[in-house]
Enzyme design. Structure first.
Site, PDB file in Angstrom:
ATOM      1  CG  ASP A  25      -0.330  -0.557   2.478  1.00 15.45           C
ATOM      2  OD1 ASP A  25       0.899  -0.592   2.548  1.00 15.45           O
ATOM      3  OD2 ASP A  25      -1.080  -0.944   3.387  1.00 15.45           O
ATOM      4  CG  ASN A  65      -9.062  -1.420  11.828  1.00 16.12           C
ATOM      5  OD1 ASN A  65      -8.111  -2.086  11.422  1.00 16.12           O
ATOM      6  ND2 ASN A  65      -9.485  -0.327  11.220  1.00 16.12           N
ATOM      7  CG  HIS A 114      -5.923  -2.179   8.747  1.00 15.34           C
ATOM      8  ND1 HIS A 114      -6.013  -0.874   9.173  1.00 15.34           N
ATOM      9  CD2 HIS A 114      -4.610  -2.504   8.888  1.00 15.34           C
ATOM     10  CE1 HIS A 114      -4.829  -0.446   9.539  1.00 15.34           C
ATOM     11  NE2 HIS A 114      -3.948  -1.410   9.388  1.00 15.34           N
ATOM     12  CD  GLU A 147      -8.893   1.002   7.594  1.00 10.26           C
ATOM     13  OE1 GLU A 147      -8.776   0.028   8.378  1.00 10.26           O
ATOM     14  OE2 GLU A 147      -8.364   2.100   7.819  1.00 10.26           O
TER      15      GLU A 147
HETATM   16  C1  F6R Z   1       1.305  -1.354   6.144  1.00  8.58           C
HETATM   17  C2  F6R Z   1       0.118  -2.209   6.227  1.00  8.58           C
HETATM   18  C3  F6R Z   1      -0.701  -2.238   7.460  1.00  8.58           C
HETATM   19  C4  F6R Z   1       0.135  -2.551   8.706  1.00  8.58           C
HETATM   20  C5  F6R Z   1      -0.742  -2.522   9.963  1.00  8.58           C
HETATM   21  C6  F6R Z   1       0.080  -2.764  11.218  1.00  8.58           C
HETATM   22  O1  F6R Z   1       1.953  -1.506   4.900  1.00  8.58           O
HETATM   23  O2  F6R Z   1      -0.193  -2.859   5.286  1.00  8.58           O
HETATM   24  O3  F6R Z   1      -1.734  -3.181   7.322  1.00  8.58           O
HETATM   25  O4  F6R Z   1       0.723  -3.815   8.556  1.00  8.58           O
HETATM   26  O5  F6R Z   1      -1.359  -1.284  10.074  1.00  8.58           O
HETATM   27  O6  F6R Z   1       0.961  -1.697  11.408  1.00  8.58           O
HETATM   28  P1  F6R Z   1       2.078  -1.743  12.518  1.00  8.58           P
HETATM   29  O7  F6R Z   1       3.066  -2.769  12.099  1.00  8.58           O
HETATM   30  O8  F6R Z   1       2.690  -0.352  12.501  1.00  8.58           O
HETATM   31  O9  F6R Z   1       1.422  -2.074  13.802  1.00  8.58           O
END
Ligand code: F6R
Length: 242
Positions: A67, A136, A138, A143
């Protein structure tokens, strides 16, 4: 789903690193799916150390990031391209042809999403996808409520994600409210998936992922349907599992 329980973040990063290297050394042209955020930092550090010590070569790999924020240039310190470039692409001396991150400044986002899907296909699909998880549920920036049949698309970020991720920006107003992300179906097409989860704040999300109903309301629950998923999680993250 296979679950590997580790004691702490260092062990989690080492296990993730071992899997990366195993795939890298067993395939002629391995294709990796990569995530950003706090979770994979240790994995990237170990891979960079290896390159510096000349233990591994990375010239034959290709990478696709999950992303990117909409509206941020590659040079913006908050962009995922910048994160990857500083921590991974530059230190490993990967070429532009080897690395792929969705373009957050695309003029035509529909075209950009189609192009990204096509590039993944042309590379032969993703051999090993690393994922983190949001509190959440994701995965990527898919989301809650994202259709399981989604491919690469533009999303509106939820308040909760914006709140959590604003820590990477100097002021909250800089935090983008949209992103371009690989879709759930694009992620599920990967031949193998490794989900990394650490910390007590992720314990509820991990419980839902493993023991909850498979439901679009909780995107990561879809992983129960994938034939080759490994979860590497530390003790605090595993604390709520039955
Ligand atoms: C980022 C991504 C997100 C993160 C998720 C966890 O490229 O795809 O899904 O993996 O938000 O983020 P952290 O590792 O910062 O807790």
């Amino acid at each position: 789903m296979q679950i590997i329980s580790v004691n702490d973040y260092d062990e989690l990063s080492k296990k993730a690193y071992d899997s990366f290297v195993k795939t890298m050394n067993s395939l002629e042209n391995p294709v990796f799916g990569l995530s950003t955020g706090s979770t994979p930092k240790g994995l990237y550090e170990l891979l960079v150390q290896d390159y510096i010590q000349k233990n591994q070569t990375f010239h034959h790999i290709q990478t696709f990031n999950l992303d990117e924020y909409v509206g941020l240039a590659k040079e913006h310190e908050g962009s995922y391209y910048y994160y990857m470039y500083e921590r991974f692409f530059k230190p490993l001396e990967l070429t532009e042809e080897q690395t792929n991150v969705p373009n957050g400044l695309a003029k035509d986002f529909t075209g950009e999403c189609e192009k990204y899907e096509q590039k993944i296909q042309n590379a032969g699909g993703i051999d090993l996808q690393f994922l983190g998880i949001g509190v959440n549920g994701h995965i990527g920036f898919n989301e809650p409520g994202t259709p399981f049949a989604s491919r690469t698309h533009v999303v509106e970020l939820t308040e909760s994600t914006m709140e959590v991720n604003s820590r990477f920006f100097e002021t909250k107003t800089e935090m983008p409210n949209k992103a371009i992300t690989m879709g759930i179906e694009s992620i599920m097409d990967s031949k193998e998936i490794i989900l990394l989860v650490n910390g007590e704040h992720k314990a509820e999300a991990l419980k839902q992922t493993v023991e909850g109903k498979v439901d679009e309301k909780f995107p990561a629950s879809v992983l129960q349907n994938h034939p080759n998923v490994t979860i590497i999680a530390d003790q605090p993250a595993l604390s709520k599992l039955n």
